[in-house]
Design an enzyme around this catalytic site. Sequence first.
Site, PDB file in Angstrom:
ATOM      1  N   CYS A  16      26.113   5.959  32.434  1.00 50.46           N
ATOM      2  CA  CYS A  16      25.338   6.702  31.439  1.00 50.46           C
ATOM      3  C   CYS A  16      25.468   8.185  31.746  1.00 50.46           C
ATOM      4  O   CYS A  16      26.281   8.584  32.586  1.00 50.46           O
ATOM      5  CB  CYS A  16      23.875   6.243  31.384  1.00 50.46           C
ATOM      6  SG  CYS A  16      22.877   6.657  32.836  1.00 50.46           S
ATOM      7  N   ARG A  44      19.263   4.643  32.475  1.00 49.90           N
ATOM      8  CA  ARG A  44      19.827   3.454  31.849  1.00 49.90           C
ATOM      9  C   ARG A  44      20.813   2.700  32.736  1.00 49.90           C
ATOM     10  O   ARG A  44      20.698   1.474  32.902  1.00 49.90           O
ATOM     11  CB  ARG A  44      20.488   3.830  30.524  1.00 49.90           C
ATOM     12  CG  ARG A  44      19.526   4.308  29.457  1.00 49.90           C
ATOM     13  CD  ARG A  44      20.268   4.848  28.243  1.00 49.90           C
ATOM     14  NE  ARG A  44      21.017   6.062  28.575  1.00 49.90           N
ATOM     15  CZ  ARG A  44      21.873   6.667  27.753  1.00 49.90           C
ATOM     16  NH1 ARG A  44      22.107   6.145  26.555  1.00 49.90           N
ATOM     17  NH2 ARG A  44      22.489   7.774  28.112  1.00 49.90           N
ATOM     18  N   ASP A  54      18.595   6.891  25.018  1.00 47.05           N
ATOM     19  CA  ASP A  54      18.284   7.480  26.317  1.00 47.05           C
ATOM     20  C   ASP A  54      16.781   7.752  26.404  1.00 47.05           C
ATOM     21  O   ASP A  54      16.251   8.588  25.670  1.00 47.05           O
ATOM     22  CB  ASP A  54      19.065   8.782  26.477  1.00 47.05           C
ATOM     23  CG  ASP A  54      19.008   9.310  27.908  1.00 47.05           C
ATOM     24  OD1 ASP A  54      18.121   8.887  28.664  1.00 47.05           O
ATOM     25  OD2 ASP A  54      19.871  10.151  28.244  1.00 47.05           O
TER      26      ASP A  54
END
Length: 235
Positions: free
Chosen positions: A8, A14, A124
């Site tokens: 990410c 994440r 996100d």
Amino acid sequence: MTKILFVCHGNICRSPAAEFILRALLQRAGLGGEYELASAATSSEEIGNPVYPPMRRVLAEHGLDCAGKTARRLRRRDYEDWDMLIGMDEENLWNMRRLFGGDPDSKLHNFMDYAGFPGQEIADPWYTRDFERAYEDIALACEGLLYHLTGIVCVDFRLCPDIPSLYRELREKLQWEDWYGENLDALYDVLTGLPHRGERFLLTLPGEDAPKEARLYAARIRQCFEDAGVLAGEQ
């Protein structure tokens, strides 16, 4: 050994969540030794920092300890070192293609494809602030990836308050035919020969705070899976 790298932007929300969630599922399935998992960032903003506290708290609420994990930068040689490199969104994938000079061996993957939502992204939580929603999306994608890798289906009865809801979960996860009956004899027939999704299964039973009827019947369902010889690993 299959090597999977989750990627990410910052490697503090994440991608580490995906690393720890999938690792826990593989360990439950008794397959932890067959996979190597890690995560990395496409940017250098958070290098050396631990998992972001709100994400760390959500993981802890689900029984996952990510202590010791710190962000590291994606490297060009990662393309050769890892079998699968899985991005959380299209920007991650674009940055990986740029770094690696493309994807000649088809190693790059969009994570939400495994959740049954091809082309969609895991938002996100650094920006959305919805860390629980991010966890749910990542957990769903991890379950889909587990199935892709192993044929193991996760069946979760924790939100099932009664017997009909237990069978709704079974129908959804095993993709039963409409005409299958909703009783233990029918379930055994499905598990031992009738068409369904999955080769083996990880079951999560209702907690102690669930209605007694659901808890007792879920235990009988688990026994049916055990009798059919299709439970995977630790239950």
